[in-house]
Design an enzyme around this catalytic site. Structure first.
Site, short mmCIF file in Angstrom:
data_model
loop_
_atom_site.label_atom_id
_atom_site.label_comp_id
_atom_site.label_asym_id
_atom_site.label_seq_id
_atom_site.Cartn_x
_atom_site.Cartn_y
_atom_site.Cartn_z
N LYS A 62 0.74 -1.28 -0.17
CA LYS A 62 0.02 -0.03 -0.05
C LYS A 62 0.94 1.43 0.00
O LYS A 62 1.75 1.38 0.69
CB LYS A 62 -0.96 0.16 1.41
N SER B 273 -9.54 1.98 3.34
CA SER B 273 -8.57 2.82 2.37
C SER B 273 -7.66 1.75 1.64
O SER B 273 -7.15 2.40 0.71
CB SER B 273 -7.98 3.80 3.23
N SER C 284 -9.59 -0.01 7.62
CA SER C 284 -9.02 -0.08 6.31
C SER C 284 -8.48 -1.45 5.84
O SER C 284 -7.81 -1.43 4.39
CB SER C 284 -7.99 1.09 6.27
N1 GLN Z 1 -12.81 4.14 6.97
C1 GLN Z 1 -12.17 4.64 8.14
C2 GLN Z 1 -11.91 5.97 7.88
O1 GLN Z 1 -12.29 6.63 7.12
C3 GLN Z 1 -10.92 3.75 8.29
C4 GLN Z 1 -9.86 4.28 7.52
C5 GLN Z 1 -8.59 3.27 7.83
O2 GLN Z 1 -8.64 2.44 8.67
N2 GLN Z 1 -7.22 3.92 7.50
O3 GLN Z 1 -11.25 6.80 8.62
#
Ligand code: GLN
Length: 498
Positions: free
Chosen positions: A80, A155, A179
């Site tokens: 990532k 994400s 994420s």
């Molecule tokens: N969807 C969550 C957010 O938007 C988690 C994001 C993540 O785990 N980086 O913050």
């Protein structure tokens, strides 16, 4: 099966390499073939360095011929783009880091290299890991391999999509509030969010430092266990990394679940949960029971405050962490600034996307004098209550079973106009990060439309051995992982069951 090596898991590929049935160069060639064929549609990779990947593969084959061994020797892994790789860009899918080239390896990247892994490419994500659909990337859209009209989740949507589309054997993601697990569930792969402190955060670009963890995204549970073993452990460069021995997670695997007690929190089976998702998770629970697990009802009463608590704490920490992107030290710099203030404000206004700005403003607000006690301080207290809920629950069970997400993957564009709608989809994943515990997403079925559904297995701090054991036994008995969105030969997303 030359030509199809990209469809293997890490452990299957390792077994072939070990008995000389294929070379690392052939493995990389098949992956590059799949990437060339599909990634134009999927958009999972921000960058693949073909020449460099082949060079690493040749070096791995030569090392193996000389007798070198390593847990991941010659096995390609996708990364990532929030993790620093020495000599390569690290954009976090943000315009503000366009042109930034990293001067060091994140500890997890260094550990992959030391184990012999090949770094295959950098995957797309929501900008600075803020989002649940990968639609907040400043660079490109990523599509769900099971249905290109759907989001891959986020994400870490790029990592999930390339694993699901057999464009990678495995990938690393990061999980601040879901994420890793949510995109794994949306794309039908396995994703593990380790206990806070289990894996070093050094070189992971910070979003919310008290919540962030790096973890594996793989085709099966065995691969997740293998990758975790390589990346976990104390790191002097991250003072929050825990000084605990790293076990051989696979040694806890068993074919049944006898002696395991699994908790079901009623707060996770409520209105808003899609009926197909609920049915698949209930069937998974019944299968675990058949495998010998004892099932108990548990309570996690503060669950309903988790979204609000998470979005206060995560944005507060993000607003502080992202202060460093000021046009002076990293990446993008606004042209012809009049003075330093003009440099800062225009660099940030031009460099950050809308969602990142929304979070910085929100985070600055909840930390500002006059509002600090009402929001930030209050959220910290509720975080303690959520953590205590889990402590109490784990007195009664070894692991907890829940859905990963309230629905399967939604349509591209469906939730971008309403950020709150998107935040609400994180309801089952954010409590894990607030409590600092570990969680695993494992495929547990498909909707009528053929979209994957995920089962979440939560464990206490350092409970990775038991959640991986539960995930392994379930996956083996259920067999969902054998279904693929792409037939070998690349006919495109499968419409019907194999
Ligand atoms: N969807 C969550 C957010 O938007 C988690 C994001 C993540 O785990 N980086 O913050």
């Amino acid at each position: 099966m030359a030509g199809d090596l990209n469809t293997l898991t890490l452990h299957e590929a390792e077994e072939r390499l070990a008995r000389g049935a294929c070379s690392s160069v052939e493995l990389v060639q098949d992956l590059l073939g799949a990437i060339r064929e599909r990634d134009g549609l999927i958009g999972g990779y921000l960058a693949v360095n073909e020449e460099d990947a082949l060079k690493q593969a040749r070096a791995a084959d030569a090392a193996r011929a000389r007798g070198r061994r390593g847990a991941l020797l010659g096995l390609p892994v996708a990364i990532k783009d929030v993790l620093n790789i020495r000599g390569e860009p690290c954009t976090c899918a943000s315009r503000i880091l366009r042109g930034y080239v990293s001067s060091y390896d994140a500890t997890v990247v260094a550990r992959l290299r030391a184990a012999g892994a090949i770094l295959l490419g950098r995957t797309n994500m929501d900008e600075f890991a803020m989002g649940s659909s990968t639609e907040h990337s400043a660079y490109q859209l990523t599509r769900n391999p099971w249905n290109p009209d759907r989001v891959p989740g986020g994400s870490s949507g790029g990592s999930a999509a390339v694993v699901a589309a057999d464009e990678a054997l495995a990938a690393l993601g990061s999980d601040t509030g879901g994420s890793i697990r949510q995109p794994a569930a949306f794309c039908g792969c396995v994703g593990l969010k380790p206990t806070y402190g289990r894996v070093s955060r050094y070189g992971l670009t910070a979003f919310a430092s008290s919540l962030d963890q790096v973890g594996p995204m793989t085709k099966d549970v065995r691969d997740a266990a293998r990758l975790l073993k390589v990346i976990a452990g104390r790191d002097p460069m991250d003072s929050t990394s825990l000084d605990e021995p790293v076990p051989d997670y696979e040694s806890f695997f068993a074919e049944d679940l006898s002696g395991v007690c699994l908790g079901l929190p009623q707060e996770y089976f409520v209105g808003g949960l899609d009926t197909e998702v609920e049915k698949a998770v209930q069937e998974a629970i019944r299968l675990c029971e058949k495998l010998g697990a004892r099932i108990v009802e548990i309570r996690l009463p503060h669950t309903r405050y988790a979204i609000a608590t998470y979005y206060i704490i995560a944005t507060a920490e993000a607003s502080a962490n992202l202060a460093r992107f000021d046009g002076v030290r990293y990446g993008y710099r606004a042209a012809d600034p009049r003075d330093p203030m003009d440099l800062y404000t225009r660099t940030r206004a031009e460099g950050f996307g809308a969602e990142v700005k929304r979070r910085i403003i929100f985070g600055a607000y909840v930390l500002s004098s006059g509002y600090y006690d009402a929001y930030y301080a209050c959220a910290q207290k509720v975080r303690t209550l959520i953590r205590r809920d889990f402590h109490a629950a784990f007195e009664r069970c070894d692991a907890i079973l829940t859905p990963v997400t309230p629905t399967a993957a939604y349509r591209i564009g469906e939730k971008t106009a309403n950020p709150l709608q998107m935040y609400l989809g994180d309801v089952f994943t954010v409590p894990t990060n607030l409590a600092g515990i570990c969680g695993l997403a494992v495929p547990c079925g498909f909707t009528g439309e053929g979209l994957p559904i995920g089962l979440q297995v939560l464990g206490p701090a350092m409970g990775e051995p038991q959640i991986l054991r539960v995930g392994y036994a379930y996956e083996r008995a259920a067999g969902w992982g054998r279904r693929k969105p792409w037939r070998s030969g690349g006919a495109g997303p499968a419409k019907e069951a194999p």
